[in-house]
Design a protein around this motif. Sequence first.
Motif, PDB file in Angstrom:
ATOM      1  N   PHE A  48     -10.406  10.779  -7.941  1.00  0.00           N
ATOM      2  CA  PHE A  48      -8.800  11.762  -8.091  1.00  0.00           C
ATOM      3  C   PHE A  48      -8.951  12.374  -9.582  1.00  0.00           C
ATOM      4  CE2 PHE A  48      -7.802   8.395  -5.793  1.00  0.00           C
ATOM      5  CZ  PHE A  48      -7.331   9.655  -4.212  1.00  0.00           C
ATOM      6  N   LYS A  49      -9.896  11.882 -10.266  1.00  0.00           N
ATOM      7  CA  LYS A  49     -10.711  12.596 -11.835  1.00  0.00           C
ATOM      8  C   LYS A  49      -8.948  12.910 -12.352  1.00  0.00           C
ATOM      9  CE  LYS A  49     -14.014  14.614  -9.702  1.00  0.00           C
ATOM     10  NZ  LYS A  49     -15.423  15.817  -9.528  1.00  0.00           N
ATOM     11  N   THR A  50      -8.483  12.594 -12.237  1.00  0.00           N
ATOM     12  CA  THR A  50      -6.810  12.321 -13.074  1.00  0.00           C
ATOM     13  C   THR A  50      -5.946  10.783 -13.289  1.00  0.00           C
ATOM     14  OG1 THR A  50      -4.504  13.638 -13.274  1.00  0.00           O
ATOM     15  CG2 THR A  50      -5.536  13.377 -11.269  1.00  0.00           C
ATOM     16  N   ASP A  51      -5.483  11.008 -14.379  1.00  0.00           N
ATOM     17  CA  ASP A  51      -5.021   9.204 -14.700  1.00  0.00           C
ATOM     18  C   ASP A  51      -4.134   9.450 -13.683  1.00  0.00           C
ATOM     19  OD1 ASP A  51      -6.744   9.156 -16.229  1.00  0.00           O
ATOM     20  OD2 ASP A  51      -5.811   9.435 -18.311  1.00  0.00           O
ATOM     21  N   ASP A  52      -3.350  10.437 -13.670  1.00  0.00           N
ATOM     22  CA  ASP A  52      -2.239  10.565 -13.558  1.00  0.00           C
ATOM     23  C   ASP A  52      -1.726  10.106 -11.899  1.00  0.00           C
ATOM     24  OD1 ASP A  52      -0.560  11.421 -15.252  1.00  0.00           O
ATOM     25  OD2 ASP A  52      -0.359  13.667 -14.693  1.00  0.00           O
ATOM     26  N   MET A  53      -3.648   9.660 -11.213  1.00  0.00           N
ATOM     27  CA  MET A  53      -3.170   9.338  -9.690  1.00  0.00           C
ATOM     28  C   MET A  53      -4.025   7.587  -9.531  1.00  0.00           C
ATOM     29  SD  MET A  53      -2.734  12.041  -7.849  1.00  0.00           S
ATOM     30  CE  MET A  53      -4.214  11.870  -6.197  1.00  0.00           C
ATOM     31  N   VAL A  54      -3.486   6.915 -10.707  1.00  0.00           N
ATOM     32  CA  VAL A  54      -3.682   5.896 -10.307  1.00  0.00           C
ATOM     33  C   VAL A  54      -2.889   4.926  -9.858  1.00  0.00           C
ATOM     34  CG1 VAL A  54      -1.737   5.116 -12.208  1.00  0.00           C
ATOM     35  CG2 VAL A  54      -3.550   3.631 -11.923  1.00  0.00           C
ATOM     36  N   GLY A  55      -1.882   5.428  -9.110  1.00  0.00           N
ATOM     37  CA  GLY A  55      -0.670   5.451  -8.341  1.00  0.00           C
ATOM     38  C   GLY A  55      -1.444   5.111  -6.767  1.00  0.00           C
ATOM     39  N   VAL A  56      -1.861   5.731  -6.425  1.00  0.00           N
ATOM     40  CA  VAL A  56      -2.816   6.601  -5.393  1.00  0.00           C
ATOM     41  C   VAL A  56      -4.092   5.429  -5.231  1.00  0.00           C
ATOM     42  CG1 VAL A  56      -4.351   8.531  -3.519  1.00  0.00           C
ATOM     43  CG2 VAL A  56      -1.412   8.654  -4.816  1.00  0.00           C
ATOM     44  N   SER A  57      -4.295   5.565  -6.335  1.00  0.00           N
ATOM     45  CA  SER A  57      -5.845   4.860  -6.411  1.00  0.00           C
ATOM     46  C   SER A  57      -5.213   3.432  -5.636  1.00  0.00           C
ATOM     47  CB  SER A  57      -6.873   4.425  -7.526  1.00  0.00           C
ATOM     48  OG  SER A  57      -6.821   5.816  -8.116  1.00  0.00           O
ATOM     49  N   LEU A  58      -4.150   2.994  -6.658  1.00  0.00           N
ATOM     50  CA  LEU A  58      -3.426   1.781  -6.242  1.00  0.00           C
ATOM     51  C   LEU A  58      -3.920   1.393  -4.726  1.00  0.00           C
ATOM     52  CD1 LEU A  58      -2.610  -1.107  -7.529  1.00  0.00           C
ATOM     53  CD2 LEU A  58      -0.907  -0.821  -8.398  1.00  0.00           C
ATOM     54  N   LEU A  77      -4.246   3.021  -1.878  1.00  0.00           N
ATOM     55  CA  LEU A  77      -5.730   2.781  -1.571  1.00  0.00           C
ATOM     56  C   LEU A  77      -6.372   1.512  -1.626  1.00  0.00           C
ATOM     57  CD1 LEU A  77      -6.782   6.268  -1.793  1.00  0.00           C
ATOM     58  CD2 LEU A  77      -6.049   5.610   0.165  1.00  0.00           C
ATOM     59  N   VAL A  78      -6.282   0.882  -2.281  1.00  0.00           N
ATOM     60  CA  VAL A  78      -7.533  -0.313  -2.225  1.00  0.00           C
ATOM     61  C   VAL A  78      -6.293  -1.635  -1.962  1.00  0.00           C
ATOM     62  CG1 VAL A  78      -8.053  -2.271  -4.385  1.00  0.00           C
ATOM     63  CG2 VAL A  78      -8.780  -0.011  -4.194  1.00  0.00           C
ATOM     64  N   VAL A  79      -4.938  -1.807  -2.589  1.00  0.00           N
ATOM     65  CA  VAL A  79      -3.994  -2.865  -2.384  1.00  0.00           C
ATOM     66  C   VAL A  79      -3.703  -2.990  -0.346  1.00  0.00           C
ATOM     67  CG1 VAL A  79      -3.705  -3.532  -4.231  1.00  0.00           C
ATOM     68  CG2 VAL A  79      -1.708  -2.442  -2.774  1.00  0.00           C
ATOM     69  N   GLY A  80      -3.227  -1.936   0.053  1.00  0.00           N
ATOM     70  CA  GLY A  80      -2.891  -1.746   1.324  1.00  0.00           C
ATOM     71  C   GLY A  80      -4.186  -2.228   2.124  1.00  0.00           C
ATOM     72  N   PRO A  81      -5.105  -1.751   2.540  1.00  0.00           N
ATOM     73  CA  PRO A  81      -6.172  -2.216   3.210  1.00  0.00           C
ATOM     74  C   PRO A  81      -6.701  -3.100   2.830  1.00  0.00           C
ATOM     75  CG  PRO A  81      -6.632  -0.066   2.755  1.00  0.00           C
ATOM     76  CD  PRO A  81      -5.881  -0.252   1.590  1.00  0.00           C
ATOM     77  N   ALA A  82      -6.692  -4.047   2.130  1.00  0.00           N
ATOM     78  CA  ALA A  82      -6.732  -5.463   1.723  1.00  0.00           C
ATOM     79  C   ALA A  82      -6.144  -6.704   2.077  1.00  0.00           C
ATOM     80  CB  ALA A  82      -7.264  -5.511  -0.036  1.00  0.00           C
ATOM     81  N   GLY A 142       1.012  -1.320  -0.050  1.00  0.00           N
ATOM     82  CA  GLY A 142       0.406  -0.055   0.287  1.00  0.00           C
ATOM     83  C   GLY A 142       1.022   1.259   0.176  1.00  0.00           C
ATOM     84  N   LEU A 143       2.021   1.018   0.268  1.00  0.00           N
ATOM     85  CA  LEU A 143       3.530   2.573   0.450  1.00  0.00           C
ATOM     86  C   LEU A 143       2.861   2.644  -0.795  1.00  0.00           C
ATOM     87  CD1 LEU A 143       5.913   1.343   3.328  1.00  0.00           C
ATOM     88  CD2 LEU A 143       3.594   2.728   3.480  1.00  0.00           C
ATOM     89  N   ILE A 144       2.818   2.833  -2.454  1.00  0.00           N
ATOM     90  CA  ILE A 144       3.366   2.870  -3.254  1.00  0.00           C
ATOM     91  C   ILE A 144       2.168   4.127  -4.153  1.00  0.00           C
ATOM     92  CG2 ILE A 144       0.998   1.918  -4.479  1.00  0.00           C
ATOM     93  CD1 ILE A 144       2.934   0.383  -6.602  1.00  0.00           C
ATOM     94  N   ALA A 145       1.084   4.324  -2.918  1.00  0.00           N
ATOM     95  CA  ALA A 145       0.563   5.381  -2.818  1.00  0.00           C
ATOM     96  C   ALA A 145       0.910   6.876  -2.542  1.00  0.00           C
ATOM     97  CB  ALA A 145      -0.710   5.085  -1.692  1.00  0.00           C
ATOM     98  N   PHE A 146       2.209   7.088  -2.328  1.00  0.00           N
ATOM     99  CA  PHE A 146       3.076   7.711  -1.478  1.00  0.00           C
ATOM    100  C   PHE A 146       4.246   8.209  -2.564  1.00  0.00           C
ATOM    101  CE2 PHE A 146       1.511   6.214   2.188  1.00  0.00           C
ATOM    102  CZ  PHE A 146       0.771   6.659   2.832  1.00  0.00           C
ATOM    103  N   ASN A 147       3.667   7.506  -4.290  1.00  0.00           N
ATOM    104  CA  ASN A 147       4.283   8.299  -4.786  1.00  0.00           C
ATOM    105  C   ASN A 147       5.761   8.507  -4.352  1.00  0.00           C
ATOM    106  OD1 ASN A 147       4.903   9.087  -7.816  1.00  0.00           O
ATOM    107  ND2 ASN A 147       4.752  11.524  -7.214  1.00  0.00           N
ATOM    108  N   PRO A 148       6.620   6.699  -4.229  1.00  0.00           N
ATOM    109  CA  PRO A 148       7.735   6.717  -4.435  1.00  0.00           C
ATOM    110  C   PRO A 148       8.053   6.963  -5.611  1.00  0.00           C
ATOM    111  CG  PRO A 148       6.898   4.744  -4.038  1.00  0.00           C
ATOM    112  CD  PRO A 148       5.322   5.700  -4.341  1.00  0.00           C
ATOM    113  N   ALA A 149      10.101   6.965  -5.584  1.00  0.00           N
ATOM    114  CA  ALA A 149      11.030   7.105  -6.818  1.00  0.00           C
ATOM    115  C   ALA A 149      10.834   5.430  -7.737  1.00  0.00           C
ATOM    116  CB  ALA A 149      12.162   6.571  -6.538  1.00  0.00           C
ATOM    117  N   LEU A 150      11.162   5.372  -8.987  1.00  0.00           N
ATOM    118  CA  LEU A 150      11.139   4.702 -10.004  1.00  0.00           C
ATOM    119  C   LEU A 150      11.464   3.257  -8.993  1.00  0.00           C
ATOM    120  CD1 LEU A 150      10.397   3.264 -12.552  1.00  0.00           C
ATOM    121  CD2 LEU A 150      12.378   3.490 -13.557  1.00  0.00           C
ATOM    122  N   TYR A 151      12.998   3.330  -8.501  1.00  0.00           N
ATOM    123  CA  TYR A 151      12.895   1.785  -7.918  1.00  0.00           C
ATOM    124  C   TYR A 151      12.222   1.585  -6.974  1.00  0.00           C
ATOM    125  CZ  TYR A 151      16.384   1.924 -11.938  1.00  0.00           C
ATOM    126  OH  TYR A 151      16.939   1.188 -13.136  1.00  0.00           O
TER     127      TYR A 151
END
Length: 466
Positions: free
Chosen positions: A414-424, A426-431, A341-350
């Motif tokens: 979020f109404k923007t395609d660039d926020m897909v990481g935050v959406s992801l 928010l779904v996978v972390g709690p799940a 779920g930490l992927i929502a915080f927009n980390p660097a590539l690696y």
Amino acid sequence: MANAQAESPGADGSAVQPDRIQYKTFYSTGGRLTIAALIITAALCTMDRMVLSMVVDPLRADLGLTETQIGVLQGFSFSLLFAVCGIPLGLMADRLARNKLLAFAVLAWSGGTLACGLANSFESLFVFRMLVGAGEAALWPVAISLIGDLAPKAYRGMLIGGLIVGQLFGGSFSLIVGGQVLESVTAGSLTHLPVIGSFEGWRFLFILYGSFGTLAILLLLTGKEPPREIVSEAASKNPFSGLRVFYDFFRANWKSVGSLYLLTMVVAVVQYSGFAWNVPLMLRRFDIGPQQVGLIMGIMSFAAGAAGSLAGGFAAKKTGKSPVNRCNVIIFAYCICISYGLIAFNPALYTTVFLIAIPSVLLAMAGVMSLVILQDIVPSNMRGVATSVNHLFASLIGASIGPVLVAMLTQHVFKTDDMVGVSLGLVVGPAMALAAFFAFTIKKEIVKKYDGMEASVADMAKPVKG
């Protein structure tokens, strides 16, 4: 003396044969061909399932689709018949010739994949993706049924791990080749091809992957079918008669078997969300093209997933005959996977790659253990339908809700395609947190089931007094 070595009485008075006699197909050339066919079929299954995730943006642009429609194609359209067809295909796997059944299923899903390359609307893509799901529903029921009859217990975990490695290879191949093809289209290399003419890159990928099914079909028809451990004369005449048998078994063991199904359902939300949106996330978040993303994700997915699958097979062997110990491995894996779920915080590539890789290792390992537990507690003559019900839970909830929920958060919240990481995230972390909690709560049911099995065996072994 030779006969005494060939068979010895078990605790229940029945004859127990050495592995090389009872599982002689496993040691034959035909048996090895069947194993190879299963692994290659698993690879093709994942290739055809994941190709859509590689072409999300060009497909959207060409057909004018929305983010939510892509989410529906990734999840619901695929999982609808994948779930519905799983039960009858599982029943057939418990009664009919399994190699031929799976060969027919490969023909169906490869044809559906190829047809996706010819689609010109959301509606036609929806129908063809349903056909892909219907065919792929046969893979795991047939594979689990075959492995249970083909291999000794000590090797079943490794074979299941091998199938998952095959799926991972197919997914990696899909990403790497897909990236190369899309890059070539951008450069103008595939603007016109011999015989088939001009095709957009995303169409060419569907047609190419769909044509690979021929190899799997030939291998499946060449391999050897192992004899079944348990055969009922009445059931063999009617594949659907096994449904009542499984219903009676499930009613008597609903807490242990049902708990495994519910756990699979929650984890599937995470897995299918990642399958659908990891690649678009990488393409949108970082300034890299499809070729680089395909290479990075392909290599990472295969290396991490293969390591997890082989570790799962090794752990299944080391845990012996104890589903309780296997359950402990699953709990450990799911607790660590909350970090996805930490992927929502927009980390660097690696860092992003690392956050995807760790769950890939641990979910693959836990997936092997879950399937081995299912084999532990379900009799031979109903493993196919039991696996189908397992996939029913995973598909109706996990595959349907996961990708669509990520898409809806991106499009409507979020109404923007660039926020897909935050959406992801928010779904996978709690799940994953829910899966870890749920694994803790169901362990006692697995313990009760296993203790009951052990007590039953011990009672059978006791000498009768009087």
